[in-house]
Design a protein around this motif. Sequence first.
Motif, PDB file in Angstrom:
ATOM      1  N   VAL A 284       0.837  -1.203   0.000  1.00 45.46           N
ATOM      2  CA  VAL A 284       0.000   0.000   0.000  1.00 45.46           C
ATOM      3  C   VAL A 284       0.871   1.251   0.000  1.00 45.46           C
ATOM      4  O   VAL A 284       0.557   2.246  -0.661  1.00 45.46           O
ATOM      5  CB  VAL A 284      -0.959  -0.007   1.210  1.00 45.46           C
ATOM      6  N   GLY A 285       1.990   1.216   0.721  1.00 46.80           N
ATOM      7  CA  GLY A 285       2.903   2.355   0.730  1.00 46.80           C
ATOM      8  C   GLY A 285       3.442   2.662  -0.658  1.00 46.80           C
ATOM      9  O   GLY A 285       3.519   3.827  -1.067  1.00 46.80           O
ATOM     10  N   ARG A 286       3.821   1.599  -1.396  1.00 47.41           N
ATOM     11  CA  ARG A 286       4.316   1.803  -2.764  1.00 47.41           C
ATOM     12  C   ARG A 286       3.217   2.362  -3.679  1.00 47.41           C
ATOM     13  O   ARG A 286       3.464   3.273  -4.473  1.00 47.41           O
ATOM     14  CB  ARG A 286       4.851   0.493  -3.319  1.00 47.41           C
ATOM     15  N   LEU A 287       2.006   1.812  -3.549  1.00 43.95           N
ATOM     16  CA  LEU A 287       0.893   2.304  -4.362  1.00 43.95           C
ATOM     17  C   LEU A 287       0.609   3.773  -4.053  1.00 43.95           C
ATOM     18  O   LEU A 287       0.368   4.586  -4.963  1.00 43.95           O
ATOM     19  CB  LEU A 287      -0.361   1.467  -4.113  1.00 43.95           C
ATOM     20  N   PHE A 288       0.640   4.110  -2.773  1.00 43.40           N
ATOM     21  CA  PHE A 288       0.381   5.495  -2.390  1.00 43.40           C
ATOM     22  C   PHE A 288       1.463   6.424  -2.930  1.00 43.40           C
ATOM     23  O   PHE A 288       1.166   7.539  -3.399  1.00 43.40           O
ATOM     24  CB  PHE A 288       0.303   5.602  -0.866  1.00 43.40           C
ATOM     25  N   ALA A 289       2.727   5.976  -2.891  1.00 44.81           N
ATOM     26  CA  ALA A 289       3.825   6.793  -3.435  1.00 44.81           C
ATOM     27  C   ALA A 289       3.636   7.030  -4.928  1.00 44.81           C
ATOM     28  O   ALA A 289       3.860   8.145  -5.437  1.00 44.81           O
ATOM     29  CB  ALA A 289       5.166   6.107  -3.162  1.00 44.81           C
ATOM     30  N   HIS A 290       3.226   5.975  -5.646  1.00 46.86           N
ATOM     31  CA  HIS A 290       2.960   6.139  -7.079  1.00 46.86           C
ATOM     32  C   HIS A 290       1.822   7.132  -7.305  1.00 46.86           C
ATOM     33  O   HIS A 290       1.886   7.979  -8.206  1.00 46.86           O
ATOM     34  CB  HIS A 290       2.591   4.786  -7.694  1.00 46.86           C
ATOM     35  N   LEU A 291       0.779   7.021  -6.487  1.00 51.56           N
ATOM     36  CA  LEU A 291      -0.382   7.895  -6.624  1.00 51.56           C
ATOM     37  C   LEU A 291      -0.001   9.357  -6.393  1.00 51.56           C
ATOM     38  O   LEU A 291      -0.406  10.254  -7.151  1.00 51.56           O
ATOM     39  CB  LEU A 291      -1.462   7.459  -5.631  1.00 51.56           C
ATOM     40  N   VAL A 292       0.790   9.612  -5.375  1.00 52.43           N
ATOM     41  CA  VAL A 292       1.218  10.981  -5.073  1.00 52.43           C
ATOM     42  C   VAL A 292       2.070  11.541  -6.207  1.00 52.43           C
ATOM     43  O   VAL A 292       1.932  12.717  -6.603  1.00 52.43           O
ATOM     44  CB  VAL A 292       1.984  11.017  -3.739  1.00 52.43           C
ATOM     45  N   THR A 293       2.940  10.714  -6.762  1.00 50.66           N
ATOM     46  CA  THR A 293       3.786  11.168  -7.871  1.00 50.66           C
ATOM     47  C   THR A 293       2.953  11.492  -9.097  1.00 50.66           C
ATOM     48  O   THR A 293       3.161  12.530  -9.753  1.00 50.66           O
ATOM     49  CB  THR A 293       4.825  10.087  -8.218  1.00 50.66           C
ATOM     50  N   LEU A 294       2.002  10.633  -9.422  1.00 50.00           N
ATOM     51  CA  LEU A 294       1.130  10.890 -10.567  1.00 50.00           C
ATOM     52  C   LEU A 294       0.307  12.157 -10.354  1.00 50.00           C
ATOM     53  O   LEU A 294       0.103  12.936 -11.291  1.00 50.00           O
ATOM     54  CB  LEU A 294       0.206   9.690 -10.787  1.00 50.00           C
ATOM     55  N   ARG A 295      -0.138  12.366  -9.152  1.00 53.01           N
ATOM     56  CA  ARG A 295      -0.912  13.578  -8.858  1.00 53.01           C
ATOM     57  C   ARG A 295      -0.051  14.823  -9.055  1.00 53.01           C
ATOM     58  O   ARG A 295      -0.502  15.823  -9.623  1.00 53.01           O
ATOM     59  CB  ARG A 295      -1.444  13.524  -7.428  1.00 53.01           C
ATOM     60  N   HIS A 296       1.187  14.769  -8.594  1.00 54.89           N
ATOM     61  CA  HIS A 296       2.087  15.910  -8.781  1.00 54.89           C
ATOM     62  C   HIS A 296       2.290  16.193 -10.269  1.00 54.89           C
ATOM     63  O   HIS A 296       2.240  17.357 -10.700  1.00 54.89           O
ATOM     64  CB  HIS A 296       3.437  15.633  -8.123  1.00 54.89           C
ATOM     65  N   MET A 297       2.495  15.154 -11.051  1.00 53.41           N
ATOM     66  CA  MET A 297       2.719  15.335 -12.483  1.00 53.41           C
ATOM     67  C   MET A 297       1.470  15.871 -13.173  1.00 53.41           C
ATOM     68  O   MET A 297       1.547  16.762 -14.026  1.00 53.41           O
ATOM     69  CB  MET A 297       3.149  14.010 -13.111  1.00 53.41           C
ATOM     70  N   SER A 298       0.302  15.327 -12.798  1.00 54.26           N
ATOM     71  CA  SER A 298      -0.942  15.780 -13.399  1.00 54.26           C
ATOM     72  C   SER A 298      -1.229  17.233 -13.053  1.00 54.26           C
ATOM     73  O   SER A 298      -1.669  18.027 -13.899  1.00 54.26           O
ATOM     74  CB  SER A 298      -2.097  14.882 -12.935  1.00 54.26           C
TER      75      SER A 298
END
Length: 384
Positions: A284-298
């Motif tokens: 879940v930590g890895r998924l959340f990190a990916h989600l935060v990164t995608l949000r920053h890029m978007s």
Amino acid sequence: MKTLEFPAPPPRAGDEDLRREVRNFLESRLEGRSPLQRAESWNGFDRQFSRELGQRGWLGMTWPRKYGGHERTAFERYVVMEETLAAGAPVAAHWIADRQSGPTILRYGTEAQKEAILPKIAAGECTFCIGMSEPDAGSDLAATRTRAERQADGSWRVNGTKLWTTYAHEAHYMILFCRTSGSPADRHKGTSQMLVDMRATPGVTVNPVLDLMGQHHFNEVHFEDAILPAGSLLGTEGEGWAQVMGELAFERSGPERFLSSIQLLIELIGALQGAGGEGGRNAVGRLFAHLVTLRHMSRGVAALLERGDDASVHAAIVKDLGATFEQELPDIARSLIDEEPDLASTSHFASVLAYTTMAAPAFSLRGGTREILRGIIARQLGVR
């Protein structure tokens, strides 16, 4: 090799006030909506919900007031998009029109086209579909064979077929990408965009295409000697490729590229409570990190659009990475929870897992396949 910047939007207190307002509205409006219904957010079609967003000024947010808009920022629009998707709201009735068709008309349309259509979109009263993909062409839009030929009276005669046309059976209009001169061998040259009235154009036939769940969202749209009025041309004849690339930047860049499967992550976290162990927490930590990164890029793409910069390549990166994230999520969830996917299950996790698993194959198709996107990215970075 070139590098690309995803700028961080400036902090704006007003955006968070808007976020609270939207969140409070959604909490009340969507009360009782099941997790499975929330997982269907992209395909949830509810005209009344779209009208309610329009009444609150949450559609056409960045457009001029003279066309029904509200002259707000791209960041404010992003807040509304993010919150509606995260809450699993039914967005399909206004989704395409607000996201890309309206901005395309605003940029390229005639004054008559803008005045006739944009206020209806902003009010949540007008649904659009996208006439891009074709049989045997995949994501290769330059291979389009649908042809519009100008007639002596200035009208256009259209013949051809479009495929995977989401909600064409409900749409009021389509923006049609077609060839107005030359042949498919000319690739980008000789293409144009047309506005098609889906309710009042003889010669247009809409045939349903059912998905893996037997649901009707996709369609095949066939044009057989369909006559479009002289004022149907959108933008400049022969400039369709440049116009459609700008339209795709709107389609590919938003939070929908990583939030359309967010309900599965929510259910996964719930299912892991007290039972996931260290492996579950790490996943879940890895998924959340990916989600935060995608949000920053978007959000970075939103910043570029606010500045008026070309965001097409940045949008392609967000779309590609977002589709990868969403397609990997069902497999990760299945590896962590020993529960079979089942649409009819009383388990929210199992039903949402089943829906997302069957929907996921389309995530890397909608808005362009990853092969096409990676070609665009490679050319921009100078490695192809």
